[in-house]
Scaffold this motif. Structure first.
Motif, PDB file in Angstrom:
ATOM      1  N   ILE A   1      11.317  35.328 -49.042  1.00 23.23           N
ATOM      2  CA  ILE A   1      12.680  34.929 -49.388  1.00 23.23           C
ATOM      3  C   ILE A   1      13.335  34.333 -48.157  1.00 23.23           C
ATOM      4  O   ILE A   1      13.175  34.847 -47.036  1.00 23.23           O
ATOM      5  CB  ILE A   1      13.537  36.122 -49.861  1.00 23.23           C
ATOM      6  N   GLU A   2      14.083  33.258 -48.354  1.00 26.74           N
ATOM      7  CA  GLU A   2      14.937  32.727 -47.292  1.00 26.74           C
ATOM      8  C   GLU A   2      16.273  32.317 -47.887  1.00 26.74           C
ATOM      9  O   GLU A   2      16.353  31.939 -49.058  1.00 26.74           O
ATOM     10  CB  GLU A   2      14.295  31.541 -46.574  1.00 26.74           C
ATOM     11  N   ILE A   3      17.315  32.380 -47.075  1.00 29.99           N
ATOM     12  CA  ILE A   3      18.679  32.090 -47.517  1.00 29.99           C
ATOM     13  C   ILE A   3      19.309  31.083 -46.564  1.00 29.99           C
ATOM     14  O   ILE A   3      19.126  31.168 -45.341  1.00 29.99           O
ATOM     15  CB  ILE A   3      19.528  33.378 -47.554  1.00 29.99           C
TER      16      ILE A   3
ATOM     17  N   THR B   1      23.202  29.519 -46.052  1.00 30.06           N
ATOM     18  CA  THR B   1      24.578  29.520 -46.505  1.00 30.06           C
ATOM     19  C   THR B   1      25.319  28.283 -46.019  1.00 30.06           C
ATOM     20  O   THR B   1      24.988  27.729 -44.958  1.00 30.06           O
ATOM     21  CB  THR B   1      25.322  30.782 -46.021  1.00 30.06           C
TER      22      THR B   1
ATOM     23  N   ALA C   1      16.622  25.971 -46.621  1.00 32.44           N
ATOM     24  CA  ALA C   1      16.098  27.300 -46.944  1.00 32.44           C
ATOM     25  C   ALA C   1      14.580  27.243 -47.122  1.00 32.44           C
ATOM     26  O   ALA C   1      13.844  28.110 -46.637  1.00 32.44           O
ATOM     27  CB  ALA C   1      16.763  27.841 -48.213  1.00 32.44           C
TER      28      ALA C   1
ATOM     29  N   THR D   1      20.009  26.647 -55.800  1.00 32.23           N
ATOM     30  CA  THR D   1      20.960  26.038 -54.870  1.00 32.23           C
ATOM     31  C   THR D   1      22.167  25.521 -55.633  1.00 32.23           C
ATOM     32  O   THR D   1      22.020  24.858 -56.664  1.00 32.23           O
ATOM     33  CB  THR D   1      20.289  24.903 -54.055  1.00 32.23           C
TER      34      THR D   1
ATOM     35  N   VAL E   1      18.981  29.903 -52.084  1.00 29.79           N
ATOM     36  CA  VAL E   1      17.962  30.934 -51.895  1.00 29.79           C
ATOM     37  C   VAL E   1      16.616  30.309 -52.242  1.00 29.79           C
ATOM     38  O   VAL E   1      16.448  29.770 -53.341  1.00 29.79           O
ATOM     39  CB  VAL E   1      18.216  32.162 -52.787  1.00 29.79           C
TER      40      VAL E   1
ATOM     41  N   GLY F   1      21.928  31.272 -57.510  1.00 22.32           N
ATOM     42  CA  GLY F   1      21.415  32.117 -56.434  1.00 22.32           C
ATOM     43  C   GLY F   1      22.030  33.495 -56.383  1.00 22.32           C
ATOM     44  O   GLY F   1      21.566  34.358 -55.625  1.00 22.32           O
TER      45      GLY F   1
ATOM     46  N   HIS G   1      19.940  36.660 -56.814  1.00 21.70           N
ATOM     47  CA  HIS G   1      18.903  36.710 -55.778  1.00 21.70           C
ATOM     48  C   HIS G   1      19.507  37.058 -54.415  1.00 21.70           C
ATOM     49  O   HIS G   1      18.841  37.674 -53.581  1.00 21.70           O
ATOM     50  CB  HIS G   1      18.145  35.393 -55.775  1.00 21.70           C
ATOM     51  N   VAL G   2      20.761  36.698 -54.211  1.00 24.00           N
ATOM     52  CA  VAL G   2      21.502  37.185 -53.045  1.00 24.00           C
ATOM     53  C   VAL G   2      21.697  38.697 -53.165  1.00 24.00           C
ATOM     54  O   VAL G   2      21.582  39.436 -52.180  1.00 24.00           O
ATOM     55  CB  VAL G   2      22.860  36.459 -52.928  1.00 24.00           C
TER      56      VAL G   2
ATOM     57  N   ALA H   1      18.495  40.469 -52.239  1.00 27.38           N
ATOM     58  CA  ALA H   1      18.314  40.437 -50.784  1.00 27.38           C
ATOM     59  C   ALA H   1      19.249  41.423 -50.098  1.00 27.38           C
ATOM     60  O   ALA H   1      18.864  42.103 -49.133  1.00 27.38           O
ATOM     61  CB  ALA H   1      18.545  39.022 -50.261  1.00 27.38           C
TER      62      ALA H   1
END
Length: 445
Positions: free
Chosen positions: A9-11, A13, A60, A149, A169, A332, A335-336, A339
């Motif tokens: 997973i990558e985020i 912002t 991301a 996104t 995400v 997202g 999924h946030v 996380a």
């Protein structure tokens, strides 16, 4: 059967922030607690003038691929979930693939690309698509890249304005995943509803009260459907329950509804009987209205009990830590929340391996999906690699005039040339338009 789920997973912002109690509330002449206590929000993320759904998604994805030492040959499909798309034909995934091909050797010419739309539930639907693709044996040993996104912007003055947000995400879906294994069982609640929509318009039309009712109704249906194919859920089954989070205040209602459903006929209902009585049963009432009134009264009592408050504080509250600081990210959002829950567990030193999450996704229009996830033994390494705290701390803090300016910059109906507020560094940026009015992107070192 080999496990399939989220391997990384990558985020990313948006690089600007709006402080709701200290900037937005005073400018609106409103009590800051309307936002902090009512909505449950502190700040919202916004895209700088060179950011959009493509740059955030590509950034991301690049961060994820770099960290996992992946090349385009490792990716067999790219699915983008968004309700902020700017083209009714060309999918955002092609733009993101084009960005990534600027920085990697090789290309994504043999990767399937698509774009999913069903309001905020589309991110989870894209994960489902990737899961099914792998289970069908069509992946040729490759993984899927799922990117949720969005720029969740409302018209200025709209009641939803305080719940805005922007970010992406990126998730890698693969066999033998490091983060979570997805359950084969899913539950759905779906109906043709008009609670939130964008009929050929950028900013949404929202019936706020109706949207809350539909959200809760579809979540209840999805939970009942999940239980019909999985098991009768119990509050103790799950370490965390991440919900779609347009704002944390909405999740408070979903959490209470879910808890009441799960304790019905259990030891918990028995334990609470002396304090608040048993849950009303429909057969005990002469009319549906009387039954609903009794249920509301019961839930008012239930939410005040220590048993419920403790459960909510341990199971739901940790999922909201990031949402309070970033606002709504549409596709997202849930999924946030996932996380945030895993991040909380890592910070508290909780060993999550083997423990379960119950994930409640929702999209207006309307559909909810419930599924379970089992945390895998690589989760802590993945969560510790996230840089979201650093990103949040480095956001440029907008004053209200600057907020209105950047809002205009992202309003498709306005032609506003605005100077950027931050300096891009090692990221993809939007640089202008091409001969067919397509958006152009470059990587800035």
């Amino acid at each position: 059967m080999t496990a399939v789920g989220i391997d990384a997973i990558e985020i990313w912002t948006g690089k600007l922030q709006l402080d709701l109690p200290n900037t937005f509330a005073p400018a609106k002449g409103e009590d800051p607690e309307k936002y902090t206590k009512g909505l449950g929000l502190e700040t919202s993320s916004f895209p700088d003038t060179y950011e959009d759904i493509v740059t955030m998604g590509a950034n991301a994805a690049k961060r994820l691929m770099d960290r996992r030492d992946l090349s385009p040959d490792d990716i067999g499909r790219i699915d983008v979930a968004t309700e902020s798309a700017f083209d009714n034909s060309k999918p955002v995934s092609t733009y993101i693939a084009g960005c990534l091909e600027q920085v990697y050797d090789g290309d994504f010419h043999h990767a399937n690309k698509g774009e999913r739309k069903f309001a905020c539930v589309a991110g989870t639907q894209s994960i489902d698509d990737a899961y099914n693709w792998i289970r069908a044996g069509r992946n040729r040993g490759r993984a899927a890249l799922v990117i949720a996104t969005d720029t969740a912007l409302y018209a200025r003055g709209d009641p939803g304005e305080a719940t805005q947000g922007a970010g992406a995400v990126a998730m890698l879906i693969d066999e033998d995943p490091s983060v979570v294994e997805l359950s084969t069982e899913q539950g759905y609640g779906s109906a043709d509803e008009t609670d939130f929509l964008k009929p050929n318009q950028q900013f949404p039309s929202v019936d706020g009260k109706r949207s809350m009712q539909v959200y809760l109704a579809r979540m209840r249906e999805a939970l009942e459907d999940f239980e019909s194919v999985a098991w009768d859920t119990h509050p103790d089954d799950f370490e965390f329950i991440p919900f779609h989070t347009p704002f944390p205040g909405m999740v408070r209602k979903a959490g209470l509804l879910g808890y009441r459903h799960m304790i019905r006929g259990t030891d918990i209902e028995d334990d609470l009987e002396a304090e608040i009585g048993r849950q009303p049963r429909e057969s005990e009432y002469d009319s549906w209205d009387a039954y609903e009134d009794a249920i509301r009264d019961y839930m008012d009592e239930l939410k005040r009990t220590d048993r419920y408050r403790d459960w909510y504080g341990e199971t739901i509250e940790p999922t909201l830590g990031l949402a309070r600081r970033v606002g709504n990210w549409y596709t997202g959002s849930v999924h946030v929340a996932r996380a945030a829950s895993l991040k909380h567990a890592a910070e508290q030193g909780v060993d999550m391996t083997g423990r379960k999450l119950l994930v409640g996704s929702y999209g207006s229009g309307a559909q909810a999906e419930i599924h379970a996830e089992t945390v895998r033994d690589g989760w802590a390494d993945e969560v510790s690699a996230l840089s979201i705290d650093d990103q949040l701390d480095r956001r440029y803090d907008l004053d209200f005039d600057e907020y209105e300016t950047v809002h205009d910059a992202h309003n498709h109906d306005l032609d506003a040339e605005i100077e950027e507020f931050t300096q891009p560094d090692g990221e993809f940026v939007h640089t202008g338009w091409g001969r067919m009015n397509e958006r152009k992107y470059d990587y800035v070192e």
